[in-house]
Motif scaffolding. Sequence first.
Motif, PDB file in Angstrom:
ATOM      1  N   PRO A  20     -42.432 -22.618 -26.473  1.00  0.00           N
ATOM      2  CA  PRO A  20     -42.604 -22.522 -27.819  1.00  0.00           C
ATOM      3  C   PRO A  20     -43.611 -22.219 -28.382  1.00  0.00           C
ATOM      4  O   PRO A  20     -43.020 -20.952 -29.049  1.00  0.00           O
ATOM      5  CB  PRO A  20     -41.990 -23.596 -28.345  1.00  0.00           C
ATOM      6  CG  PRO A  20     -41.618 -25.482 -27.139  1.00  0.00           C
ATOM      7  CD  PRO A  20     -41.994 -25.193 -26.200  1.00  0.00           C
ATOM      8  N   ALA A  23     -43.046 -18.363 -28.026  1.00  0.00           N
ATOM      9  CA  ALA A  23     -41.701 -17.425 -28.428  1.00  0.00           C
ATOM     10  C   ALA A  23     -42.108 -16.204 -29.184  1.00  0.00           C
ATOM     11  O   ALA A  23     -40.998 -15.819 -29.261  1.00  0.00           O
ATOM     12  CB  ALA A  23     -40.724 -18.734 -29.736  1.00  0.00           C
ATOM     13  N   GLU A  39     -30.484 -15.610 -30.973  1.00  0.00           N
ATOM     14  CA  GLU A  39     -31.462 -16.678 -31.406  1.00  0.00           C
ATOM     15  C   GLU A  39     -30.345 -17.676 -31.731  1.00  0.00           C
ATOM     16  O   GLU A  39     -29.695 -17.591 -33.041  1.00  0.00           O
ATOM     17  CB  GLU A  39     -32.310 -16.161 -32.389  1.00  0.00           C
ATOM     18  CG  GLU A  39     -33.356 -17.437 -32.146  1.00  0.00           C
ATOM     19  CD  GLU A  39     -34.902 -17.272 -32.950  1.00  0.00           C
ATOM     20  OE1 GLU A  39     -35.983 -17.904 -33.254  1.00  0.00           O
ATOM     21  OE2 GLU A  39     -35.489 -15.925 -33.456  1.00  0.00           O
ATOM     22  N   PRO A  93     -35.085 -21.708 -28.848  1.00  0.00           N
ATOM     23  CA  PRO A  93     -36.057 -22.821 -29.545  1.00  0.00           C
ATOM     24  C   PRO A  93     -35.544 -24.460 -29.553  1.00  0.00           C
ATOM     25  O   PRO A  93     -33.904 -24.560 -29.444  1.00  0.00           O
ATOM     26  CB  PRO A  93     -36.036 -22.372 -30.225  1.00  0.00           C
ATOM     27  CG  PRO A  93     -34.869 -21.298 -30.955  1.00  0.00           C
ATOM     28  CD  PRO A  93     -34.028 -20.904 -30.108  1.00  0.00           C
ATOM     29  N   PHE A 136     -36.212 -22.225 -25.088  1.00  0.00           N
ATOM     30  CA  PHE A 136     -37.512 -22.465 -25.380  1.00  0.00           C
ATOM     31  C   PHE A 136     -38.413 -24.375 -25.105  1.00  0.00           C
ATOM     32  O   PHE A 136     -37.916 -24.960 -26.189  1.00  0.00           O
ATOM     33  CB  PHE A 136     -38.459 -22.346 -26.340  1.00  0.00           C
ATOM     34  CG  PHE A 136     -38.613 -20.737 -26.929  1.00  0.00           C
ATOM     35  CD1 PHE A 136     -39.513 -19.622 -25.774  1.00  0.00           C
ATOM     36  CD2 PHE A 136     -37.239 -19.712 -27.096  1.00  0.00           C
ATOM     37  CE1 PHE A 136     -39.184 -18.672 -26.098  1.00  0.00           C
ATOM     38  CE2 PHE A 136     -36.883 -18.646 -27.010  1.00  0.00           C
ATOM     39  CZ  PHE A 136     -38.521 -17.728 -26.535  1.00  0.00           C
ATOM     40  N   ARG A 138     -40.795 -27.500 -24.564  1.00  0.00           N
ATOM     41  CA  ARG A 138     -41.601 -27.933 -24.884  1.00  0.00           C
ATOM     42  C   ARG A 138     -41.784 -29.370 -23.882  1.00  0.00           C
ATOM     43  O   ARG A 138     -40.155 -29.963 -23.429  1.00  0.00           O
ATOM     44  CB  ARG A 138     -41.578 -29.026 -26.491  1.00  0.00           C
ATOM     45  CG  ARG A 138     -43.350 -29.241 -26.505  1.00  0.00           C
ATOM     46  CD  ARG A 138     -43.420 -29.718 -28.327  1.00  0.00           C
ATOM     47  NE  ARG A 138     -42.436 -28.897 -28.862  1.00  0.00           N
ATOM     48  CZ  ARG A 138     -43.732 -27.318 -29.176  1.00  0.00           C
ATOM     49  NH1 ARG A 138     -44.886 -26.858 -29.044  1.00  0.00           N
ATOM     50  NH2 ARG A 138     -42.796 -26.562 -30.326  1.00  0.00           N
TER      51      ARG A 138
END
Length: 148
Positions: A20, A23, A39, A93, A136, A138
């Motif tokens: 992330p 991005a 997005e 995301p 994305f 994490r």
Amino acid sequence: MRVATLVPGLAGRGVLLAAPDDAERVRRALVDGGFAVAEVAGPAAGLREAQAAIARALRLPETAGRNLDALVDSLRDLATWWPDDERVALLWPGAEELVEGDLPGFLTLTEILRAATDDLWRGGGPGDRQFETVAFVRRHGVRALGDA
């Protein structure tokens, strides 16, 4: 030109994984590389919620957000929904929410998106689209580009 060429260090093919923190770097490289960028809005912990968010981001018909077959068919017709853009990148995301909340759902959606990447480009003929997704994530072993 592939997304991985524009942003070296991303893992995957068709659906690439990125941290992330990268991005904005990824978005900027895609826009500078001639991609139209869609997005996904907000994270989703379940398959149907993520599917609907992906369909909305790509301006696909409402049925694509509720039915997996409709999603597949709508992605095949990406030129209909993106008539002026030969290169389309989907930025996703918060994808780790789905990884953690519904791993089979994540795998189902990424397989559909990856298949669309393979199906949409046949050498540059009418209606061909270059389509790739950057998810994305994490944690889960995804490293920031500066760490690669």
